[in-house]
Design a protein around this motif. Sequence first.
Motif, mmCIF file in Angstrom:
data_model
loop_
_atom_site.group_PDB
_atom_site.id
_atom_site.type_symbol
_atom_site.label_atom_id
_atom_site.label_comp_id
_atom_site.label_asym_id
_atom_site.label_seq_id
_atom_site.Cartn_x
_atom_site.Cartn_y
_atom_site.Cartn_z
ATOM 1 N N TYR A 367 0.910 -1.261 0.225
ATOM 2 C CA TYR A 367 0.035 0.100 -0.006
ATOM 3 C C TYR A 367 0.632 1.179 -0.051
ATOM 4 C CZ TYR A 367 -2.951 -3.481 1.444
ATOM 5 O OH TYR A 367 -4.743 -4.653 0.565
ATOM 6 N N TYR A 404 -11.420 1.017 -8.251
ATOM 7 C CA TYR A 404 -11.131 0.839 -7.168
ATOM 8 C C TYR A 404 -11.477 -0.526 -6.220
ATOM 9 C CZ TYR A 404 -12.865 5.731 -5.085
ATOM 10 O OH TYR A 404 -12.594 6.708 -4.507
ATOM 11 N N LYS A 405 -10.327 -1.116 -5.571
ATOM 12 C CA LYS A 405 -10.232 -2.113 -5.318
ATOM 13 C C LYS A 405 -10.720 -2.189 -3.582
ATOM 14 C CE LYS A 405 -6.899 -4.721 -6.461
ATOM 15 N NZ LYS A 405 -5.569 -5.613 -7.124
ATOM 16 N N GLY A 409 -10.751 -7.983 -2.798
ATOM 17 C CA GLY A 409 -9.340 -8.187 -3.452
ATOM 18 C C GLY A 409 -10.779 -7.645 -5.242
ATOM 19 N N SER A 410 -11.922 -7.398 -5.173
ATOM 20 C CA SER A 410 -12.749 -6.994 -6.068
ATOM 21 C C SER A 410 -12.497 -5.649 -6.744
ATOM 22 C CB SER A 410 -13.827 -7.747 -6.003
ATOM 23 O OG SER A 410 -14.698 -6.516 -4.801
ATOM 24 N N ILE A 411 -13.092 -5.203 -7.916
ATOM 25 C CA ILE A 411 -13.042 -4.177 -8.631
ATOM 26 C C ILE A 411 -13.759 -3.701 -9.052
ATOM 27 C CG2 ILE A 411 -11.360 -2.674 -10.326
ATOM 28 C CD1 ILE A 411 -9.633 -4.597 -8.192
ATOM 29 N N THR A 413 -15.497 -0.560 -10.737
ATOM 30 C CA THR A 413 -15.307 1.342 -11.530
ATOM 31 C C THR A 413 -16.128 0.870 -12.475
ATOM 32 O OG1 THR A 413 -13.346 1.968 -13.076
ATOM 33 C CG2 THR A 413 -14.113 -1.208 -12.708
ATOM 34 N N TYR A 583 -4.765 1.260 -8.273
ATOM 35 C CA TYR A 583 -6.061 1.716 -7.810
ATOM 36 C C TYR A 583 -6.026 2.476 -6.863
ATOM 37 C CZ TYR A 583 -7.268 -2.145 -11.186
ATOM 38 O OH TYR A 583 -7.276 -3.123 -12.399
ATOM 39 N N TYR A 585 -7.667 1.826 -2.849
ATOM 40 C CA TYR A 585 -7.941 0.943 -2.041
ATOM 41 C C TYR A 585 -9.182 1.234 -1.197
ATOM 42 C CZ TYR A 585 -8.040 -2.807 1.723
ATOM 43 O OH TYR A 585 -8.162 -4.204 2.115
ATOM 44 N N SER A 599 -1.699 -3.352 -9.490
ATOM 45 C CA SER A 599 -1.823 -4.470 -10.858
ATOM 46 C C SER A 599 -1.577 -4.690 -11.804
ATOM 47 C CB SER A 599 -3.405 -5.023 -10.743
ATOM 48 O OG SER A 599 -3.953 -5.567 -8.967
#
Length: 638
Positions: A367, A404-405, A409-411, A413, A583, A585, A599
């Motif tokens: 991070y 955004y993550k 762990g999903s995105i 957007t 992304y 967080y 990523s």
Amino acid sequence: MKNIIAIILLAFLIGLGGCKKDSDFLNVPSTSLLTNEQAFSDPAQVVSILADLYSRQLEFSDFHGGWRSFADFSESYPSETGSNYLVQRTGWGYGEWGVNWFDNYHYIRELNLFIQRDSAATALSEQDKARFLAEGRFLRANFYFEMVKRMGGIPLILTPLQYDFNGDPSYLQQARAKESDIYDFVISEAQAIKDALPLKSGDKSRATKGAALAMEARAALYAGSIAKYGAATPLVTLPGGEVGISPGKETAYYTTALAAAQEIINGNAGAYSLYKNKPDLSENFAALFLDKDATNNEAILVEDYKPKSGKTHGFTVNNQPFSSGEESGNGDAGRLNPSLNLVEAFEKADNSFAPIPATNGSGVPIYYTSQTDIFAGRDARLAGTVILPGSSFKGQPLDIWAGYKLADGSIFTTQDASKLLPLPGTSTAVQVLGKDGPYNGNEFRTQSGFYIRKYLDPTPGAGSRGTGSGVAFIKYRYAEVLLNAAEAAFELGQTAVAADYMNQVRARAGLIVPLTPAQITFDRIVHERRVELAFEGHILYDLKRWRLAHIVWDGTKMTEADLVTNIGSSTKKNTQPYGLWPYKYYNPASPDNGKWVYSIVLPSAVTGANKFLFGNYYSFIDDNVRSANPKIVKQPNQ
């Protein structure tokens, strides 16, 4: 009759041949109504003829739509739907990087006529005649150099051939010279004309002694490489020497390359030096390609552009960040996206190679408080070559992030950055995608997470089609001379000399821990040229002359493991352009909420893998040329 003449001209490589009147040999408006004697009686008229000849030199890529040439070889990604073929094909055709024989020998004929007419001129001063003659010979030698890089040995025509219309043009047929003969010609011409050219000049768009020596050093280095490394590709030769250079000649070529480069380095061609005009090293590197002031002592020869004269280019129009685009709707932007492959090649300040750290050793995301923290401590040329997430252009912060993550762990957007959405568990709509991308398939926005910075013009109006940019394309510059000298010295076993020259280039980039002579290896030579000369048209011809192209671009798809390992190796696979997407967080319960994570991404359009065939080392010769002239032997593997 016209068809017969056209066939003769194409088949026997004599340009316009005898079917053009001498007074028509150049289509230059200012001289079209003048006789040859009149045109060569006034230095200003001769300069106008030369200007046309300079503008028609053969280039790998320049600013005339050249971004597509730069957006190849997995060094970048082309964010334009119509250019997706660059990352979807499995390899290059045999005709890639070839030449138009008719047009090129037409141009050579015009150069030969220019040299002939200048030599015969009686109204010019001897000083003017000598400089014009040297410039004509420089342009001819440099053009043959560009052709031999692509084709190997070609017919070496040094007089303006004339067809006598007797029905038998066979006397005009010329066989291909040996590849070494063409390189020897380029080298000998540089040596013959260098002292007739001026020392370092304020007009960097005309040949000088420095330009002749830079051409000699580069050409001799190429020839030495082919002689040494060509043994690794015996299939890429011809028995007559039209392709390939015999082993054993490399030492002489490397010696010539080093001596020519050292003439420039030692000041014998004028006071050239590395550009060091700005305290911020990344800003300094970027400014090198923008600064036309006389204090820029690095540029040796350029193709200049001048907005006030109407000569501009659209490189900035095509490649500026989306959010700073000056065209309505920003439809002209973001096409050339440097790849993570290239970004990772820029080493750390301690001279070590390492991937960009998106995760720790256990694969857990790292991070970052600031977007740029992930690139901290890198070679300053990185931020001078590439626009990184978190940086600015024209004083405007860029908006590069993929969404955004979430904690799982999903995105989260959207494809449209202007479409605001509430984050999970909230009711207030917010922006969830950077205006500058990345999002798969959004053309004209970065798909790799990066934009090109080298050559990008911050001048107001430069990003508009109606105005365009006046940034010059540098053909020869001092840093390359130092690297050419370093490579030649290394090949001659002079590793201390090589280290000195290479460390000068590296220190300018903030790499202040000098490499020792023992650390100068072939891998280091290859790496240093890649990062210093990125997007300057060298990578293809460097890998060809070293006979590495079929190894680096082997046609197999890459994995993330391929991407992040063997960084700095001359044989590292580089077949697909990867990206690095930032992304934000989002996890209100975490102390890392609001920080940045990254990523590694392979853009969805990347379905092919670069495959360099043995037949790509020398480009295809058109069947019509060979069938009309049996003396033109075909290429190996054709």
